[in-house]
Enzyme design. Structure first.
Site, PDB file in Angstrom:
ATOM      1  N   HIS A  18       0.843  -1.207   0.000  1.00  0.00           N
ATOM      2  CA  HIS A  18       0.000   0.000   0.000  1.00  0.00           C
ATOM      3  C   HIS A  18       0.878   1.256   0.000  1.00  0.00           C
ATOM      4  O   HIS A  18       0.599   2.226  -0.712  1.00  0.00           O
ATOM      5  CB  HIS A  18      -0.891   0.039   1.255  1.00  0.00           C
ATOM      6  CG  HIS A  18      -1.948  -1.026   1.315  1.00  0.00           C
ATOM      7  ND1 HIS A  18      -2.059  -1.894   2.364  1.00  0.00           N
ATOM      8  CD2 HIS A  18      -2.938  -1.346   0.445  1.00  0.00           C
ATOM      9  CE1 HIS A  18      -3.097  -2.705   2.154  1.00  0.00           C
ATOM     10  NE2 HIS A  18      -3.633  -2.409   0.999  1.00  0.00           N
ATOM     11  N   LYS A  42     -15.557  -6.941   4.354  1.00  0.00           N
ATOM     12  CA  LYS A  42     -14.579  -7.816   5.014  1.00  0.00           C
ATOM     13  C   LYS A  42     -14.827  -7.757   6.519  1.00  0.00           C
ATOM     14  O   LYS A  42     -15.540  -6.871   6.978  1.00  0.00           O
ATOM     15  CB  LYS A  42     -13.150  -7.331   4.723  1.00  0.00           C
ATOM     16  CG  LYS A  42     -12.747  -7.511   3.278  1.00  0.00           C
ATOM     17  CD  LYS A  42     -11.324  -7.029   3.035  1.00  0.00           C
ATOM     18  CE  LYS A  42     -10.897  -7.287   1.601  1.00  0.00           C
ATOM     19  NZ  LYS A  42      -9.578  -6.703   1.299  1.00  0.00           N
ATOM     20  N   ARG A  95      -2.135  -5.836  -8.559  1.00  0.00           N
ATOM     21  CA  ARG A  95      -0.982  -6.677  -8.250  1.00  0.00           C
ATOM     22  C   ARG A  95      -0.763  -7.751  -9.302  1.00  0.00           C
ATOM     23  O   ARG A  95       0.366  -8.087  -9.627  1.00  0.00           O
ATOM     24  CB  ARG A  95      -1.185  -7.361  -6.892  1.00  0.00           C
ATOM     25  CG  ARG A  95      -1.093  -6.415  -5.728  1.00  0.00           C
ATOM     26  CD  ARG A  95      -1.572  -7.071  -4.469  1.00  0.00           C
ATOM     27  NE  ARG A  95      -2.963  -7.457  -4.584  1.00  0.00           N
ATOM     28  CZ  ARG A  95      -3.604  -8.210  -3.715  1.00  0.00           C
ATOM     29  NH1 ARG A  95      -2.957  -8.696  -2.672  1.00  0.00           N
ATOM     30  NH2 ARG A  95      -4.868  -8.505  -3.886  1.00  0.00           N
ATOM     31  N   SER A 133      -2.784  -8.323   2.766  1.00  0.00           N
ATOM     32  CA  SER A 133      -3.022  -8.122   4.204  1.00  0.00           C
ATOM     33  C   SER A 133      -3.489  -9.417   4.860  1.00  0.00           C
ATOM     34  O   SER A 133      -3.140  -9.726   5.991  1.00  0.00           O
ATOM     35  CB  SER A 133      -4.075  -7.037   4.412  1.00  0.00           C
ATOM     36  OG  SER A 133      -3.632  -5.823   3.869  1.00  0.00           O
TER      37      SER A 133
HETATM   38  N1  COA Z   1       0.524  -4.177  -2.883  1.00  0.00           N
HETATM   39  C1  COA Z   1       0.264  -5.191  -2.075  1.00  0.00           C
HETATM   40  N2  COA Z   1      -0.961  -5.515  -1.643  1.00  0.00           N
HETATM   41  C2  COA Z   1      -1.968  -4.779  -2.046  1.00  0.00           C
HETATM   42  C3  COA Z   1      -1.771  -3.700  -2.880  1.00  0.00           C
HETATM   43  C4  COA Z   1      -0.458  -3.398  -3.299  1.00  0.00           C
HETATM   44  N3  COA Z   1      -0.189  -2.408  -4.099  1.00  0.00           N
HETATM   45  N4  COA Z   1      -2.969  -3.167  -3.116  1.00  0.00           N
HETATM   46  C5  COA Z   1      -3.876  -3.903  -2.464  1.00  0.00           C
HETATM   47  N5  COA Z   1      -3.273  -4.889  -1.818  1.00  0.00           N
HETATM   48  C6  COA Z   1      -3.946  -5.963  -1.067  1.00  0.00           C
HETATM   49  C7  COA Z   1      -4.436  -5.646   0.280  1.00  0.00           C
HETATM   50  O1  COA Z   1      -3.527  -5.986   1.257  1.00  0.00           O
HETATM   51  C8  COA Z   1      -5.701  -6.485   0.359  1.00  0.00           C
HETATM   52  O2  COA Z   1      -5.394  -7.800   0.722  1.00  0.00           O
HETATM   53  P1  COA Z   1      -6.485  -8.757   1.390  1.00  0.00           P
HETATM   54  O3  COA Z   1      -7.632  -8.894   0.434  1.00  0.00           O
HETATM   55  O4  COA Z   1      -5.718 -10.013   1.588  1.00  0.00           O
HETATM   56  O5  COA Z   1      -6.914  -8.115   2.675  1.00  0.00           O
HETATM   57  C9  COA Z   1      -6.210  -6.507  -1.059  1.00  0.00           C
HETATM   58  O6  COA Z   1      -5.097  -6.259  -1.852  1.00  0.00           O
HETATM   59  C10 COA Z   1      -7.221  -5.458  -1.386  1.00  0.00           C
HETATM   60  O7  COA Z   1      -7.338  -4.570  -0.334  1.00  0.00           O
HETATM   61  P2  COA Z   1      -7.468  -3.017  -0.372  1.00  0.00           P
HETATM   62  O8  COA Z   1      -6.591  -2.371  -1.361  1.00  0.00           O
HETATM   63  O9  COA Z   1      -7.358  -2.559   1.036  1.00  0.00           O
HETATM   64  O10 COA Z   1      -8.865  -2.819  -0.962  1.00  0.00           O
HETATM   65  P3  COA Z   1     -10.198  -3.475  -0.608  1.00  0.00           P
HETATM   66  O11 COA Z   1     -10.544  -4.334  -1.787  1.00  0.00           O
HETATM   67  O12 COA Z   1     -10.206  -4.103   0.720  1.00  0.00           O
HETATM   68  O13 COA Z   1     -11.077  -2.164  -0.543  1.00  0.00           O
HETATM   69  C11 COA Z   1     -12.850  -0.663  -1.097  1.00  0.00           C
HETATM   70  C12 COA Z   1     -12.215  -2.049  -1.219  1.00  0.00           C
HETATM   71  C13 COA Z   1     -12.709  -0.036   0.259  1.00  0.00           C
HETATM   72  C14 COA Z   1     -12.239   0.247  -2.123  1.00  0.00           C
HETATM   73  C15 COA Z   1     -14.329  -0.947  -1.421  1.00  0.00           C
HETATM   74  O14 COA Z   1     -14.812  -1.949  -0.548  1.00  0.00           O
HETATM   75  C16 COA Z   1     -15.211   0.294  -1.260  1.00  0.00           C
HETATM   76  O15 COA Z   1     -15.196   1.152  -2.103  1.00  0.00           O
HETATM   77  N6  COA Z   1     -15.984   0.357  -0.160  1.00  0.00           N
HETATM   78  C17 COA Z   1     -16.933   1.452   0.062  1.00  0.00           C
HETATM   79  C18 COA Z   1     -18.348   1.036  -0.284  1.00  0.00           C
HETATM   80  C19 COA Z   1     -18.609   1.151  -1.767  1.00  0.00           C
HETATM   81  O16 COA Z   1     -18.537   2.206  -2.348  1.00  0.00           O
HETATM   82  N7  COA Z   1     -18.977   0.024  -2.369  1.00  0.00           N
HETATM   83  C20 COA Z   1     -19.266  -0.043  -3.788  1.00  0.00           C
HETATM   84  C21 COA Z   1     -18.066  -0.482  -4.560  1.00  0.00           C
HETATM   85  S1  COA Z   1     -18.437  -0.694  -6.274  1.00  0.00           S
END
Ligand code: COA
Length: 165
Positions: A18, A42, A95, A133
């Site tokens: 991140h 989650k 990724r 994560s």
């Molecule tokens: N390098 C390494 N790991 C990375 C990374 C990078 N550059 N980018 C993301 N990751 C990993 C994270 O560790 C995470 O791992 P995990 O799934 O094992 O926990 C995964 O990739 C994705 O996590 P993250 O980037 O934190 O995003 P997310 O998918 O959890 O977040 C939101 C999603 C918050 C953007 C989405 O749920 C959201 O928009 N929520 C608000 C409600 C909404 O608007 N919903 C409608 C959506 S259409």
């Protein structure tokens, strides 16, 4: 006019992957808002306050770049948060090919909700593209070494969290 971008995520916890996207995101926007989401589908290990605090503490270590970054928690829709924050783009890290389908779907859904906000993808750097994560938490829970995946501060808090279990 200042170009404001949002980098949203669950950040449970923030990893060096991140942080790589955050640092490189500063090359495409003037100001970056790191949006720590409550509604992610989650079941996070850390509560929203703690996740945001860990993000803030990692960003504080960036020195002068930290001045262009703001950490905000949000609930509800990302697109509403982006609009309220006057952001013109959302930054997401990609990724691997496996991330593509989920990210593509989310970007398209978000675009339907607000056509004026673009999603921009940055490819994860080669030394962080495998980090997740979920695996970091699993390794921490089982007593493994997570020092190359997260900051010493995050590692300390994860260790403390799983020691209580
Ligand atoms: N390098 C390494 N790991 C990375 C990374 C990078 N550059 N980018 C993301 N990751 C990993 C994270 O560790 C995470 O791992 P995990 O799934 O094992 O926990 C995964 O990739 C994705 O996590 P993250 O980037 O934190 O995003 P997310 O998918 O959890 O977040 C939101 C999603 C918050 C953007 C989405 O749920 C959201 O928009 N929520 C608000 C409600 C909404 O608007 N919903 C409608 C959506 S259409």
């Amino acid at each position: 006019m200042k170009r404001i971008g949002i980098y949203p995520g669950t950040f449970d916890p923030i990893t060096v992957g991140h942080m790589d996207i955050i640092k490189r995101g500063l090359n495409v926007v003037d100001k970056l808002i790191v949006g720590v989401a409550l509604d992610t589908g989650k079941a996070p290990v850390f509560d929203l306050e703690m996740r945001a605090k860990l993000v803030e503490q990692d960003i504080a270590r960036l020195g002068k770049d930290a001045a262009r970054i703001e950490v905000k928690s949000f609930s509800g829709l990302l697109m509403n948060f982006a609009e309220e924050s006057k952001a013109c783009l959302v930054i997401r890290g990609l990724r691997a090919v496996s991330d593509f389908e989920y990210e593509f779907q989310m970007a398209c859904m978000n675009s339907r909700l607000n056509r004026s906000i673009e999603t921009v993808f940055l490819t994860a750097s080669e030394d962080t593209h495998f980090i997740s994560s979920r695996f970091v938490k699993q390794i921490a829970r089982l007593g493994g070494d997570i020092s190359s995946f997260v900051s010493p501060n995050v590692a300390k808090h994860l260790k403390k969290h799983f020691a209580k279990k």
